[in-house]
Design an enzyme around this catalytic site. Structure first.
Site, PDB file in Angstrom:
ATOM      1  N   GLU A 192       0.797  -1.033  -0.085  1.00 36.67           N
ATOM      2  CA  GLU A 192      -0.477   0.084   0.520  1.00 36.67           C
ATOM      3  C   GLU A 192       0.929   1.019  -0.137  1.00 36.67           C
ATOM      4  O   GLU A 192       1.035   1.942   1.284  1.00 36.67           O
ATOM      5  CB  GLU A 192      -0.663  -0.070   1.193  1.00 36.67           C
ATOM      6  CG  GLU A 192      -2.497  -1.418   1.361  1.00 36.67           C
ATOM      7  CD  GLU A 192      -2.696  -1.043   2.019  1.00 36.67           C
ATOM      8  OE1 GLU A 192      -3.091  -0.226   3.065  1.00 36.67           O
ATOM      9  OE2 GLU A 192      -4.293  -1.931   2.273  1.00 36.67           O
ATOM     10  N   GLU A 312      -4.686  -8.350  -1.139  1.00 37.11           N
ATOM     11  CA  GLU A 312      -5.644  -8.475   0.339  1.00 37.11           C
ATOM     12  C   GLU A 312      -6.919  -8.266  -0.067  1.00 37.11           C
ATOM     13  O   GLU A 312      -7.156  -7.428  -1.381  1.00 37.11           O
ATOM     14  CB  GLU A 312      -5.339  -7.392   1.232  1.00 37.11           C
ATOM     15  CG  GLU A 312      -3.757  -6.711   1.807  1.00 37.11           C
ATOM     16  CD  GLU A 312      -3.610  -6.028   3.201  1.00 37.11           C
ATOM     17  OE1 GLU A 312      -4.358  -5.257   3.379  1.00 37.11           O
ATOM     18  OE2 GLU A 312      -2.791  -5.849   3.182  1.00 37.11           O
TER      19      GLU A 312
END
Length: 580
Positions: A192, A312
């Site tokens: 991220e 994810e």
């Protein structure tokens, strides 16, 4: 993890020109060496497809599971509530059908000072042990750099040389440590990615491209099996907005490496994923957000021969410690739909599990029905229904109830309670997609009419897993007056078999009240909670957001369809609550 709401976009229009896309792809591959690296175009250049080995590896990683909140935890593996990792855990994961694990690791808090930034040998040994255990179980392993992304890597714009030197030193050590491991070990450059102090997305894209190039060079030059190891590169924030995908496509073009894959994360339509703005159901808006996201990813990469890992996925507010934020049946619908749509779009999915799905102390699923739904979605669709509850008011006579079946291409087979099949025509009828439970059957199922679940049925379909239906006796909840402080107010509540769905808050002038001023429907856990069977709690954040001496009308909505009105007033540090 850094959570960001996904932007809603309309459903992708299906292309009717696959030949034109193929021609463009082939031209891009042929002409790519002739295009300067700095060339500008209205559209990003088409990246060359990954090697068949890369596509095969990513396909073989489906499905995947995250060892979340463990080696990414701060400061150590047990700091965020999970026990130490054991070989038995990885055996369990393998036995449940998973083919890969993602191993998030936060390295920075286990490093020495510049210039070497030496990784603590004991920490590296722990990571290596888990990698080897997983490889011994014939699992793929996706190893990354995790919370470093927001702890120090995010300062790349303002402290460029220092951050880049540390990033390089970290990946140099990781690459050297694992250079001879089997090809089933895969590296992911950064989790991220986010950057502070930048001028906007254009600078963010440049910074991420620089990190990915450095990562790529270090791993490839480290030799051994790293020379051809599969590398996974994220979009900015691992978000799937079109600009993020286009920027990553440009990166892949400049790398010219066939052993790469891409990754994004997905946690659903944000209002549904956290229960805000009245999005309590996995409805057409939530569904369209998912299909639009996965369609964009498919068009940008999969259709061009570049594999994608959904590194994810889950729901932001799904947590066994906080039951009720998202209704159980709606959770099942989300995972059923996601698994099927990802499968049909050739996206490898890796469930984010920080302990909310698999209990790592007992090695048992916290909600076996939910996991069965997730597992089934890897291979087929399952039938569902408009609800997984049938509410029968205790204070009135039992009447027939109707649910809408969602077969999803399956055939409805019937209803069962335990080992007994209910009788079609007597206990229930089916007309089209309308399932009607008769009053006589519901009277029997409700039993002594004690508040709560009186019976549980299974709607069975020709494939997939059954759909659970709880028959619940209830009456409208009763709230009582209360007083307290701005630290929080506990409203005594007799739920009487019902369950809270959401809460609205408005001032007397009709304007919205609460932390989320853009909607009257406030966010569960931010403005209110209802985790116990005796009260609804209003949070300190809720009262901090309120005006002094201004009455706020709360409307509590329950899953039976009942609602209750309540008034609160904040005066200085005290609050009072009264029934309407």
């Amino acid at each position: 993890m850094t959570r960001r709401p996904a932007r809603f976009l309309p459903r992708r229009r299906q292309s009717s020109r696959p030949r034109r896309r193929l021609t463009a792809l082939l031209l891009a591959i042929v002409l790519l060496p002739l295009v300067p690296a700095t060339a500008q175009a209205d559209d990003p250049p088409l990246p060359p497809p990954s090697a068949p080995a890369a596509r095969s590896a990513v396909a073989a990683m489906q499905p995947g599971w995250n060892l979340g909140n463990t080696y990414d935890a701060i400061p150590d593996e047990t700091s965020w509530g999970n026990p130490p990792v054991t070989r038995a855990l990885l055996k369990k994961v393998k036995s449940q059908g998973f083919k890969s694990i993602r191993l998030p690791v936060t390295w920075g808090i286990h490093q020495g000072a510049a210039p070497d930034h030496r990784i603590d040998s004991a920490w590296m040994a722990k990571v290596r042990q888990v990698v080897e255990w997983a490889l011994d179980e014939d699992l793929y392993v996706l190893l990354n750099m995790h919370h470093d992304s927001w702890m120090w890597v995010n300062n790349l714009s303002t402290d460029h040389d220092t951050v880049l030197a540390r990033f390089s030193a970290t990946w140099t050590q990781i690459a050297a440590e694992f250079r001879d491991e089997p090809s089933r070990l895969v590296f992911e450059s950064i989790n991220e990615p986010t950057f502070s102090g930048t001028s906007g997305d254009d600078e963010n894209y440049r910074l991420l491209a620089e990190l990915n190039r450095v990562f790529h060079r270090i791993v490839r030059e480290s030799g051994g099996r790293n020379a051809a190891r599969l590398l996974v590169l994220p979009t900015l924030y691992t978000n799937a907005d079109q600009g993020r995908l286009d920027a990553l496509a440009t990166e892949l073009t400049s790398l010219r490496d066939p052993m790469v894959a891409t990754t994004i994360h997905f946690y659903g339509w944000w209002p549904f994923s956290v229960n805000i703005a009245g999005y309590t159901k996995f409805d057409t808006t939530s569904e369209q957000d998912l299909t639009s996201t996965f369609d964009r990813v498919y068009d940008a990469f999969v259709e061009r021969g570049i594999p994608v890992v959904i590194g994810e996925y889950a729901l932001l507010a799904y947590d066994h410690n906080r039951p009720g934020i998202i209704e159980r049946g709606e959770v099942r619908k989300y995972f059923e739909f996601l698994g099927d749509y990802a499968r049909r779009h050739k996206l490898t999915t890796m469930l984010w599990d920080a302990g909310q799905f698999l209990n790592r102390n007992t090695l048992q699923w916290r909600d076996p029905e939910l996991f069965a739904q997730i597992k089934s979605s890897w291979t087929t669709r399952s039938g569902t229904a408009s609800s997984d509850t049938v509410f029968l008011p205790k204070s009135s006579a039992v009447t027939s109830q109707v649910l809408t079946l969602n077969p999803h291409g399956t055939d409805f087979q019937g209803l069962r309670r335990g080992s007994r099949n209910l009788l079609r025509g007597k206990d229930y009828t089916v007309s089209g997609d309308q399932l009607t439970l008769t009053a006589a059957a519901l009277t029997e199922l409700a039993g002594d009419r004690t508040y709560g679940v009186g019976a549980t049925l299974e709607a069975r379909f020709s494939r997939g897993v059954p759909w659970r239906i709880d028959v619940i006796t209830y009456d409208a909840p009763v709230l009582s007056s209360a007083s307290g402080s701005t630290d929080g107010l506990s409203i005594p509540t007799r739920f009487r078999g019902d369950m809270l769905a959401t809460m609205e808050a408005r001032y007397d002038d009709g304007s919205n009240a609460g932390p989320a001023s853009w909607t009257s429907y406030q966010q569960w856990d931010t403005a209110f909670t209802a985790y116990t069977g005796d009260s609804i709690k209003l949070t300190s954040d809720f009262f901090t957001s309120l005006k002094d001496d201004s009455r706020v009308t709360l409307t509590f909505h329950f899953w039976s369809g009942a609602s209750a009105t309540y008034h609160v007033i904040k005066t200085g540090g005290t609050v009072t609550g009264t029934t309407a």
